[in-house]
Design an enzyme around this catalytic site. Structure first.
Site, PDB file in Angstrom:
ATOM      1  CE  LYS A 170      -4.461   1.591  -0.596  1.00 50.62           C
ATOM      2  NZ  LYS A 170      -4.467   0.584   0.462  1.00 50.62           N
ATOM      3  CB  SER A 230      -4.071   1.472   4.188  1.00 52.57           C
ATOM      4  OG  SER A 230      -3.286   1.167   3.066  1.00 52.57           O
ATOM      5  CB  SER A 254      -0.949  -0.002   1.202  1.00 54.25           C
ATOM      6  OG  SER A 254      -2.075  -0.800   0.925  1.00 54.25           O
TER       7      SER A 254
END
Length: 298
Positions: free
Chosen positions: A74, A132, A71
Site C-alpha cells: 500500500k 490498512s 500490505s
C-alpha cells in the site's frame, strides 16, 4: 495487515517496548565510533536499512530476495495516488458495495467504509495507511485507474504501480494487486521496498499520514448528513515505542508473515528500512528496533 490474519493487534510485548533508558542509550549511539555496534540478528527472512539522506546501505539480510510484501504494498498505492497530475485531495469518492463485498470475501483488513458515503481522497489515504484498509485501497484504485469498467480501472491502476517501480529502476518488484492481497505475482525485496518508501516520503502529505497515530474521518452520508467514523489507529506500534519514529507501514498475511517498513529521525539523521517475513508483530517491531539502533550507531 491483510487476509488471513485478523485485525486484532497483539499486545506489544514489554520486551519490545523500549524503556526510557534504552531509548536514551540508543540515542547516545550516534556518538559511538563507526562499527562499534554489533551487527544485529533478526527473526525476519529479509532486512535492509539505509541512510535516507545519502542512500548508503547500513544493513542487509537477503536484501535482494523476492518475498511477499503483504500490505506494505500500500506504500506504492499511496505513492501512485499522490503522483497524479492536478490531484485534489478534497475530491469526494462515493463508496461502492463492491469495495465492502471485497473485504468481506477476502477476510481483509478494512477501514469499515460505509456504502454510499462520500469520502475524500485525503481520508481514503488515511484509511489506507493507518488501519490498512483494503476497502480504501480498492476505492483509490477505482478512482485513479482509467477505463470504462471497474475491472479495467483496477488493472490500469496496478499498471501505474508497476510503471512507478520501473521508474525507480527496481528490478525485483512486481505488483498484481492494489493492496497486497496478490494472485501469486505480488512481490518485492527489502531493498526495493525501502527505496519505494524513501521515494514516497519525499511527499509531505505522505509523511504526515504515515506518522499519524490516530485519525477520525468525517464523511458525508447518502442523505448529506455528516458521519463521524470510528477513529482509525495506525497499525505501526513503533510510532509509540521508538523515539524518533516517523513511519511507515505494516503488512501481514499467510505468505508474507509479518512485515514492516520503518523510518526514524534522530539528531538530523533519518534511517529507513524494511523487514519482511518476520515471525510475529512483536518480532517485526523488535527486528526494526534493532536495525534502527544499529543504523544510528553507524
Amino acid at each position: 495487515m491483510i487476509t488471513g490474519i485478523k485485525g486484532t493487534r497483539f499486545r506489544r510485548a514489554a520486551a519490545v517496548t523500549l524503556t526510557t533508558g534504552a531509548v536514551l542509550a540508543a540515542g547516545a549511539f550516534g556518538a559511538a565510533p563507526a562499527g562499534a555496534a554489533a551487527t544485529p540478528t533478526i527473526a525476519a527472512k529479509g532486512g535492509y536499512v539505509m541512510n535516507n539522506g545519502t542512500a548508503a546501505s547500513l544493513y542487509t539480510k537477503a536484501a535482494d530476495t523476492k518475498l511477499s510484501t503483504g500490505s506494505t504494498t500500500k506504500i506504492m498505492t499511496a505513492k501512485v495516488v499522490l503522483a497524479q497530475a492536478n490531484l485534489n485531495l478534497d475530491a469526494k469518492v462515493t463508496i461502492q458495495k463492491a469495495y465492502s463485498d471485497y473485504v468481506v470475501a477476502k477476510n481483509a483488513s478494512q477501514a469499515h467504509l460505509i456504502v454510499g458515503d462520500k469520502v475524500t481522497v485525503r481520508q481514503l489515504l488515511y484509511g489506507l495507511m493507518l488501519p490498512s484498509g483494503c476497502d480504501a485501497a480498492y476505492a483509490l484504485a477505482d478512482k485513479f485507474g482509467t477505463g470504462s469498467t471497474r475491472d479495467a480501472r483496477v488493472k490500469s491502476f496496478i499498471g501505474k504501480m508497476n510503471s512507478a517501480a520501473t521508474a525507480l529502476h527496481l528490478t525485483h518488484t512486481h505488483f498484481d494487486s492494489f493492496d497486497g492481497i496478490g494472485n501469486g505475482n505480488n512481490w518485492s525485496t527489502p531493498r526495493d521496498l525501502t527505496k519505494i518508501a524513501s521515494s514516497a516520503m519525499k511527499n509531505s502529505t505522505f509523511r504526515t499520514i504515515v506518522k499519524t497515530k490516530s485519525y477520525t474521518a468525517k464523511t458525508v452520508t447518502k442523505v448529506n448528513t455528516t458521519r463521524t467514523m470510528a477513529p482509525w489507529t495506525n497499525t505501526n506500534g513503533l510510532l509509540s515505542s521508538y523515539s524518533g519514529a516517523i513511519g511507515v507501514k505494516t503488512g501481514s498475511g499467510p505468505e508474507a508473515k509479518y512485515c514492516l517498513v520503518f523510518a526514524a529521525t534522530r539528531n538530523g539523521k533519518t534511517v529507513i528500512g524494511t523487514v519482511l517475513a518476520s515471525t510475529s508483530i512483536p518480532a517485526r517491531e523488535s527486528d526494526a528496533t534493532k536495525l534502527m539502533n544499529y543504523a544510528f550507531a553507524r
